[in-house]
Scaffold this motif. Structure first.
Motif, short mmCIF file in Angstrom:
data_model
loop_
_atom_site.label_atom_id
_atom_site.label_comp_id
_atom_site.label_asym_id
_atom_site.label_seq_id
_atom_site.Cartn_x
_atom_site.Cartn_y
_atom_site.Cartn_z
N UNK A 37 0.84 -1.21 0.00
CA UNK A 37 0.00 0.00 0.00
C UNK A 37 0.87 1.26 0.00
N UNK A 38 1.97 1.19 0.70
CA UNK A 38 2.90 2.33 0.79
C UNK A 38 3.49 2.65 -0.59
N UNK A 39 4.00 1.61 -1.26
CA UNK A 39 4.58 1.82 -2.59
C UNK A 39 3.56 2.30 -3.59
N UNK A 40 2.35 1.77 -3.50
CA UNK A 40 1.28 2.18 -4.42
C UNK A 40 0.90 3.64 -4.20
N UNK A 41 0.90 4.07 -2.93
CA UNK A 41 0.59 5.48 -2.66
C UNK A 41 1.65 6.40 -3.26
N UNK A 42 2.91 6.00 -3.15
CA UNK A 42 3.98 6.81 -3.73
C UNK A 42 3.83 6.88 -5.25
N UNK A 43 3.56 5.75 -5.87
CA UNK A 43 3.39 5.72 -7.33
C UNK A 43 2.24 6.61 -7.78
N UNK A 44 1.13 6.54 -7.05
CA UNK A 44 -0.03 7.37 -7.40
C UNK A 44 0.28 8.85 -7.21
N UNK A 45 0.98 9.18 -6.13
CA UNK A 45 1.32 10.57 -5.86
C UNK A 45 2.23 11.13 -6.95
N UNK A 46 3.24 10.35 -7.33
CA UNK A 46 4.17 10.80 -8.37
C UNK A 46 3.45 10.91 -9.71
N UNK A 47 2.56 9.97 -9.99
CA UNK A 47 1.81 10.01 -11.25
C UNK A 47 0.91 11.25 -11.32
N UNK A 48 0.27 11.56 -10.21
CA UNK A 48 -0.59 12.75 -10.19
C UNK A 48 0.23 14.02 -10.38
N UNK A 49 1.38 14.09 -9.74
CA UNK A 49 2.23 15.27 -9.89
C UNK A 49 2.79 15.37 -11.31
N UNK A 50 3.12 14.22 -11.88
CA UNK A 50 3.62 14.20 -13.25
C UNK A 50 2.55 14.69 -14.22
N UNK A 51 1.31 14.26 -13.99
CA UNK A 51 0.20 14.70 -14.84
C UNK A 51 -0.02 16.21 -14.71
N UNK A 52 0.11 16.73 -13.49
CA UNK A 52 -0.06 18.17 -13.27
C UNK A 52 1.02 18.97 -14.02
N UNK A 53 2.26 18.51 -13.89
CA UNK A 53 3.36 19.20 -14.57
C UNK A 53 3.19 19.14 -16.08
N UNK A 54 2.77 17.98 -16.58
CA UNK A 54 2.58 17.84 -18.03
C UNK A 54 1.44 18.74 -18.52
N UNK A 55 0.37 18.84 -17.73
CA UNK A 55 -0.74 19.71 -18.12
C UNK A 55 -0.30 21.17 -18.16
N UNK A 56 0.51 21.58 -17.18
CA UNK A 56 1.04 22.94 -17.18
C UNK A 56 1.94 23.17 -18.38
N UNK A 57 2.77 22.18 -18.70
CA UNK A 57 3.64 22.31 -19.87
C UNK A 57 2.84 22.49 -21.15
N UNK A 58 1.79 21.69 -21.31
CA UNK A 58 0.96 21.77 -22.51
C UNK A 58 0.26 23.12 -22.60
N UNK A 59 -0.26 23.58 -21.46
CA UNK A 59 -0.97 24.87 -21.46
C UNK A 59 -0.02 26.02 -21.79
N UNK A 60 1.14 26.03 -21.17
CA UNK A 60 2.10 27.12 -21.40
C UNK A 60 2.64 27.07 -22.82
N UNK A 61 2.87 25.87 -23.34
CA UNK A 61 3.35 25.74 -24.72
C UNK A 61 2.33 26.30 -25.70
N UNK A 62 1.04 26.02 -25.44
CA UNK A 62 -0.01 26.53 -26.32
C UNK A 62 -0.08 28.06 -26.26
#
Length: 222
Positions: A46-71
């Motif tokens: 459960x601990x490892x899965x929480x870390x993976x989910x947290x990193x994935x969510x942060x990665x998605x946020x950063x990618x969304x910001x990158x796409x928005x700023x690039x546009x």
């Protein structure tokens, strides 16, 4: 005498080949070496899965910001290019220079955000390893092992030497998803009768506690 030997040989062969004997051949033996699949522990706890989910969510946020700023930058560049024909050359050069400076500043900011993401992932994984270390040690004591090895470093071992499932269960019970500190460390006794045996401090090879880092597709700055 020869006939008796043949009868004995046949009887022994039949006994060893019987289903009952085949089942009895699965023997669980104490082992001084405990084999653990640390990658699987990270993925299944459960601990490892929480870390993976947290990193994935942060990665998605950063990618969304990158796409928005690039546009936004692309739209600004297009508008400036289209307005060039009606602009004074000196004014256009000033506007173009200002745009390039803003674009460079944005690029540096996005690279910094990506570095933070990598640092977050590495920091969480390091904390994960540190927090499961005493649990792995406790499991070693329970199984009578003195060394823990990563499954990747093992060529072959009997099934009873693999403690991955037990480790996952014990980590989940002790740490949960890792968002809270355990109320107490697990207190487990070595298996079997250890009277008269020398005390040996359980150790974990440092290499065994190095989780393989997955090749995450981290967002790229534009």
């Amino acid at each position: 005498m020869l006939r008796f030997a043949r009868i004995c040989s046949f009887t022994i062969a039949a006994f060893l080949g019987s289903p009952a004997m085949a089942q009895d051949q699965t023997v669980v033996l104490p082992s001084p070496i405990m084999v653990v699949d640390f990658e699987r522990i990270f993925v299944e706890t459960l601990y490892g899965q929480r870390i993976s989910e947290m990193v994935s969510e942060e990665r998605a946020r950063v990618q969304a910001d990158n796409d928005r700023i690039a546009a936004e930058l692309l739209a600004e560049e297009t508008a400036l290019t289209e307005a060039r024909a009606t602009m004074n050359p000196a004014t256009f050069r000033d506007e173009a220079r200002a745009f390039n400076e803003r674009a460079q500043a944005v690029r540096m900011d996005r690279e910094a955000e990506q570095a933070k993401l990598v640092q977050l992932r590495d920091t969480e994984r390091s904390q994960f390893l540190e927090r499961i270390r005493p649990i792995i040690l406790a499991l070693m004591l329970e199984r009578g092992a003195v060394v823990s090895m990563d499954r990747r470093a093992v060529i072959q071992a009997i099934g009873s030497a693999n403690a991955t499932e037990d480790a996952v269960s014990l980590i989940d019970t002790t740490l949960g998803d890792g968002s809270r500190d355990p109320s107490e460390r697990p207190t487990l006794r070595p298996i079997g009768d250890t009277d008269g045996l020398p005390e040996v401090a359980p150790i974990i090879a440092d290499d065994a506690l190095e989780l393989p880092l997955p090749q995450d597709d981290l967002p790229q700055s534009e």
